[in-house]
Design an enzyme around this catalytic site. Structure first.
Site, mmCIF file in Angstrom:
data_model
loop_
_atom_site.group_PDB
_atom_site.id
_atom_site.type_symbol
_atom_site.label_atom_id
_atom_site.label_comp_id
_atom_site.label_asym_id
_atom_site.label_seq_id
_atom_site.Cartn_x
_atom_site.Cartn_y
_atom_site.Cartn_z
ATOM 1 N N ASP A 1 61.776 98.998 -70.511
ATOM 2 C CA ASP A 1 60.397 98.580 -70.269
ATOM 3 C C ASP A 1 59.684 98.264 -71.585
ATOM 4 O O ASP A 1 60.044 98.793 -72.641
ATOM 5 C CB ASP A 1 59.676 99.725 -69.545
ATOM 6 N N ASN B 1 59.703 93.224 -58.954
ATOM 7 C CA ASN B 1 59.338 92.216 -59.956
ATOM 8 C C ASN B 1 59.132 90.816 -59.369
ATOM 9 O O ASN B 1 58.609 89.921 -60.055
ATOM 10 C CB ASN B 1 60.387 92.141 -61.074
HETATM 11 C C1 FPP Z 1 60.423 95.263 -68.343
HETATM 12 O O1 FPP Z 1 59.438 94.915 -69.279
HETATM 13 C C2 FPP Z 1 61.579 94.400 -68.469
HETATM 14 C C3 FPP Z 1 61.990 93.484 -67.543
HETATM 15 C C4 FPP Z 1 61.322 93.244 -66.250
HETATM 16 C C5 FPP Z 1 63.150 92.612 -67.793
HETATM 17 C C6 FPP Z 1 64.272 93.290 -68.501
HETATM 18 C C7 FPP Z 1 65.329 92.325 -68.773
HETATM 19 C C8 FPP Z 1 66.058 92.306 -69.899
HETATM 20 C C9 FPP Z 1 65.903 93.270 -70.992
HETATM 21 C C10 FPP Z 1 67.097 91.303 -70.093
HETATM 22 C C11 FPP Z 1 68.319 91.564 -69.263
HETATM 23 C C12 FPP Z 1 69.488 92.148 -69.861
HETATM 24 C C13 FPP Z 1 70.608 91.477 -70.178
HETATM 25 C C14 FPP Z 1 71.874 92.196 -70.260
HETATM 26 C C15 FPP Z 1 70.616 90.074 -70.502
HETATM 27 P P1 FPP Z 1 58.001 94.526 -68.744
HETATM 28 O O2 FPP Z 1 57.943 93.048 -68.602
HETATM 29 O O3 FPP Z 1 57.676 95.296 -67.512
HETATM 30 O O4 FPP Z 1 57.126 94.985 -69.934
HETATM 31 P P2 FPP Z 1 55.603 95.433 -69.855
HETATM 32 O O5 FPP Z 1 55.582 96.762 -69.145
HETATM 33 O O6 FPP Z 1 55.249 95.531 -71.295
HETATM 34 O O7 FPP Z 1 54.849 94.372 -69.126
#
Ligand code: FPP
Length: 274
Positions: free
Chosen positions: A53, A101
């Site tokens: 996150d 999401n």
């Molecule tokens: C959460 O941060 C993260 C995600 C919804 C996406 C995670 C995806 C990756 C790290 C890439 C996938 C992995 C590979 C192996 C390619 P957020 O957007 O909720 O952050 P925030 O809480 O700051 O809004």
């Protein structure tokens, strides 16, 4: 994984004083006790699950689009996956896209799906060479057909990998998985938690093994519908750092902390057991 309404004032990633103590550390040597009971994975080693996150806030705090945070996050994921086997991790489950999401703007969801597709296309051969078996857990019917095909190709190509089982959770909801498993379970004649786990593993594929350590970056402290069944006796570690700032040294430190936790699974600690 939720889109946080956090304003800039919430963007406190105290790099100097993280929740997880920083190294010096040595790669932990997991003991049989740490490896806990496995539902259907007899191989030794730890199951580490990560809620990666903080990508969005990381990007926003730098004046970048949120997708830049996800791209940086994908790079970190690559590095952690690469390091996992030598750290004693046998199964690594990463929360890449939760079913919740889909509530985000389509452009952001598509950017994450593209990153996942790119990862599968560019890393599958490397995973085969490194003995990494890739599984996707989650629904497949809502992702683009081209990604679905890439998933099937990567899973088939890497199916013999034994050094690391990499499980990427895409369009994943633990509650939904448990619900679907329960719907199927009434047909099963052997009624036991173990047979329920097996049904659960079939629902979203990719197996179902107990999580030893769950790490969540980004400062929030919740499970967000991730591996609810498998985390029953997991140790939790919440890290302030946003995922794009997370390093191999951080996961080493997390494992070091994990090695010092006493896991009783409801029994008495060793010191009191007599
Ligand atoms: C959460 O941060 C993260 C995600 C919804 C996406 C995670 C995806 C990756 C790290 C890439 C996938 C992995 C590979 C192996 C390619 P957020 O957007 O909720 O952050 P925030 O809480 O700051 O809004």
């Amino acid at each position: 994984m939720e889109s946080s309404n956090a304003v800039e004032s919430k963007l406190i990633f105290p790099v100097a004083s993280p929740v997880v103590p920083m190294p010096p550390s040595r790669p932990p040597t997991p003991t049989a006790a740490q490896s806990s009971e496995r539902v259907n994975s007899p191989a030794p080693g730890l199951h580490v699950a990560i809620i990666s996150d903080g990508n969005g806030r990381w990007a926003t705090s730098r004046g970048l689009p949120r997708s830049a945070g996800h791209r940086a996050g994908a790079e970190v994921a690559r590095r952690i996956i690469e390091a996992a086997p030598r750290l004693g991790i046998h199964t690594l489950t990463l929360f890449a896209l939760s079913s919740a999401n889909w509530k985000r703007p389509p452009a952001e969801v598509n950017a994450i799906l593209r990153l996942l597709h790119e990862y599968l296309l560019t890393e599958t051969l490397h995973c085969v060479e490194e003995g990494v078996r890739i599984s996707i857990i989650g629904r497949r019917d809502r992702v683009p057909a081209t990604l679905r095909q890439a998933i099937a190709d990567s899973e088939a190509a890497t199916s013999r990998g034994t050094r690391l089982h990499l499980r990427l959770a895409i369009d994943y909801s633990a509650r939904e998985a448990i619900f679907h498993a329960a719907c199927r379970f009434y047909k099963v004649t052997e009624l036991s938690p173990e047979s329920f786990s097996r049904v659960l593993a079939e629902v979203y594929r990719g197996g179902s093994t107990e999580v030893d350590l769950l790490i969540r970056t980004g400062g929030e402290q919740r499970l967000s519908d991730f591996l609810l069944w498998e985390c029953a006796f997991a140790e939790f570690l919440f890290v302030h750092k946003a995922w794009p700032d997370f390093t191999v040294a951080d996961i080493e430190a997390a494992l070091e902390e994990f090695a010092h936790r006493e896991r009783t699974r409801g029994a008495l600690p060793d010191a009191l057991a007599g």
